[in-house]
Design a protein around this motif. Structure first.
Motif, PDB file in Angstrom:
ATOM      1  N   GLU A 183       0.827  -1.208   0.000  1.00 52.41           N
ATOM      2  CA  GLU A 183       0.000   0.000   0.000  1.00 52.41           C
ATOM      3  C   GLU A 183       0.862   1.259   0.000  1.00 52.41           C
ATOM      4  O   GLU A 183       0.552   2.232  -0.679  1.00 52.41           O
ATOM      5  CB  GLU A 183      -0.949  -0.003   1.210  1.00 52.41           C
ATOM      6  CG  GLU A 183      -1.816   1.226   1.316  1.00 52.41           C
ATOM      7  CD  GLU A 183      -2.726   1.488   0.127  1.00 52.41           C
ATOM      8  OE1 GLU A 183      -3.185   2.632  -0.008  1.00 52.41           O
ATOM      9  OE2 GLU A 183      -2.983   0.560  -0.678  1.00 52.41           O
ATOM     10  N   ILE A 184       1.948   1.240   0.738  1.00 48.95           N
ATOM     11  CA  ILE A 184       2.847   2.402   0.754  1.00 48.95           C
ATOM     12  C   ILE A 184       3.419   2.644  -0.631  1.00 48.95           C
ATOM     13  O   ILE A 184       3.444   3.777  -1.113  1.00 48.95           O
ATOM     14  CB  ILE A 184       3.961   2.202   1.805  1.00 48.95           C
ATOM     15  CG1 ILE A 184       3.323   2.359   3.168  1.00 48.95           C
ATOM     16  CG2 ILE A 184       5.133   3.138   1.576  1.00 48.95           C
ATOM     17  CD1 ILE A 184       4.204   2.573   4.318  1.00 48.95           C
ATOM     18  N   ASP A 223       5.462  -3.851  -9.370  1.00 50.30           N
ATOM     19  CA  ASP A 223       5.444  -5.184  -8.754  1.00 50.30           C
ATOM     20  C   ASP A 223       5.298  -5.077  -7.239  1.00 50.30           C
ATOM     21  O   ASP A 223       4.535  -5.827  -6.625  1.00 50.30           O
ATOM     22  CB  ASP A 223       6.712  -5.969  -9.096  1.00 50.30           C
ATOM     23  CG  ASP A 223       6.793  -6.343 -10.562  1.00 50.30           C
ATOM     24  OD1 ASP A 223       5.732  -6.427 -11.221  1.00 50.30           O
ATOM     25  OD2 ASP A 223       7.913  -6.525 -11.066  1.00 50.30           O
ATOM     26  N   TRP A 224       6.035  -4.151  -6.626  1.00 46.57           N
ATOM     27  CA  TRP A 224       5.956  -3.970  -5.173  1.00 46.57           C
ATOM     28  C   TRP A 224       4.564  -3.547  -4.738  1.00 46.57           C
ATOM     29  O   TRP A 224       4.139  -3.845  -3.631  1.00 46.57           O
ATOM     30  CB  TRP A 224       6.950  -2.923  -4.713  1.00 46.57           C
ATOM     31  CG  TRP A 224       8.395  -3.305  -4.797  1.00 46.57           C
ATOM     32  CD1 TRP A 224       8.930  -4.559  -4.756  1.00 46.57           C
ATOM     33  CD2 TRP A 224       9.487  -2.411  -4.917  1.00 46.57           C
ATOM     34  NE1 TRP A 224      10.291  -4.494  -4.848  1.00 46.57           N
ATOM     35  CE2 TRP A 224      10.667  -3.179  -4.944  1.00 46.57           C
ATOM     36  CE3 TRP A 224       9.600  -1.031  -5.008  1.00 46.57           C
ATOM     37  CZ2 TRP A 224      11.938  -2.617  -5.046  1.00 46.57           C
ATOM     38  CZ3 TRP A 224      10.857  -0.462  -5.112  1.00 46.57           C
ATOM     39  CH2 TRP A 224      12.008  -1.247  -5.131  1.00 46.57           C
ATOM     40  N   ALA A 225       3.852  -2.811  -5.589  1.00 39.21           N
ATOM     41  CA  ALA A 225       2.532  -2.286  -5.237  1.00 39.21           C
ATOM     42  C   ALA A 225       1.426  -3.345  -5.338  1.00 39.21           C
ATOM     43  O   ALA A 225       0.367  -3.176  -4.732  1.00 39.21           O
ATOM     44  CB  ALA A 225       2.190  -1.092  -6.125  1.00 39.21           C
ATOM     45  N   ARG A 226       1.670  -4.411  -6.078  1.00 38.76           N
ATOM     46  CA  ARG A 226       0.642  -5.469  -6.189  1.00 38.76           C
ATOM     47  C   ARG A 226       0.459  -6.157  -4.842  1.00 38.76           C
ATOM     48  O   ARG A 226       1.450  -6.514  -4.191  1.00 38.76           O
ATOM     49  CB  ARG A 226       1.062  -6.524  -7.218  1.00 38.76           C
ATOM     50  CG  ARG A 226       0.956  -6.089  -8.647  1.00 38.76           C
ATOM     51  CD  ARG A 226       1.099  -7.266  -9.634  1.00 38.76           C
ATOM     52  NE  ARG A 226       1.691  -8.467  -9.100  1.00 38.76           N
ATOM     53  CZ  ARG A 226       2.944  -8.867  -9.315  1.00 38.76           C
ATOM     54  NH1 ARG A 226       3.752  -8.175 -10.079  1.00 38.76           N
ATOM     55  NH2 ARG A 226       3.383  -9.983  -8.774  1.00 38.76           N
ATOM     56  N   PRO A 227      -0.789  -6.368  -4.410  1.00 36.28           N
ATOM     57  CA  PRO A 227      -1.024  -7.036  -3.118  1.00 36.28           C
ATOM     58  C   PRO A 227      -0.333  -8.395  -3.005  1.00 36.28           C
ATOM     59  O   PRO A 227       0.099  -8.779  -1.918  1.00 36.28           O
ATOM     60  CB  PRO A 227      -2.537  -7.190  -3.057  1.00 36.28           C
ATOM     61  CG  PRO A 227      -3.062  -6.114  -3.944  1.00 36.28           C
ATOM     62  CD  PRO A 227      -2.037  -5.953  -5.044  1.00 36.28           C
ATOM     63  N   ASP A 228      -0.191  -9.092  -4.117  1.00 38.73           N
ATOM     64  CA  ASP A 228       0.463 -10.403  -4.106  1.00 38.73           C
ATOM     65  C   ASP A 228       1.899 -10.337  -4.631  1.00 38.73           C
ATOM     66  O   ASP A 228       2.530 -11.363  -4.851  1.00 38.73           O
ATOM     67  CB  ASP A 228      -0.349 -11.408  -4.928  1.00 38.73           C
ATOM     68  CG  ASP A 228      -0.425 -11.024  -6.401  1.00 38.73           C
ATOM     69  OD1 ASP A 228      -0.174  -9.842  -6.744  1.00 38.73           O
ATOM     70  OD2 ASP A 228      -0.742 -11.904  -7.221  1.00 38.73           O
TER      71      ASP A 228
END
Length: 126
Positions: free
Chosen positions: A20-21, A48-53
């Motif tokens: 989320e950050i 990629d870092w922002a994807r929940p998975d």
């Protein structure tokens, strides 16, 4: 002055989900700047870092992202979204004319925090 103190910002950022950050930073600054301040090799990595998975950033990148988020939240609350974004990408006299994005990537966090506070306090010429 904002109701956000450095301690409350630190606590809220540390309790937040890393995905989320990064999503919030991507929305605010764009993935290219987020990649630059995190020290990522690939400008698409923040997506990629922002994807929940998706994967979580490594420790060094995560520390920079947390710090950038704290500064972003503070500046956005005080100055608004557009001004905060310009502050992140503009040369800063308190950082030797480096941009805050570059200074964060170089882990110059204390200097960046002082520069952000000076900006909010109006102690710096633009």
């Amino acid at each position: 002055m904002s109701t956000h103190t450095p301690v409350s910002l630190h606590r809220s950022t540390n309790r937040s989900d890393p995905h989320e950050i990064v999503r919030q930073l991507n929305e605010a600054l764009g993935s290219t700047l987020v990649a630059a301040l995190a020290g990522a090799r690939n400008r698409k990595q923040p997506y990629d870092w922002a994807r929940p998975d998706g994967p979580e950033p490594r420790d060094g990148a995560w520390n920079r992202l947390q710090f950038a988020h704290q500064i972003w939240v503070s500046l956005e609350a005080e100055e608004g979204r557009d001004v905060a974004r310009r502050w992140f990408i503009g040369g800063n006299p308190l950082l030797g004319e480096a941009t805050p994005v570059a200074a964060i990537r170089e882990d110059r966090h204390a200097e960046v925090r002082r520069a952000a506070q000076a900006f909010v306090d109006g102690d710096v010429d633009e």
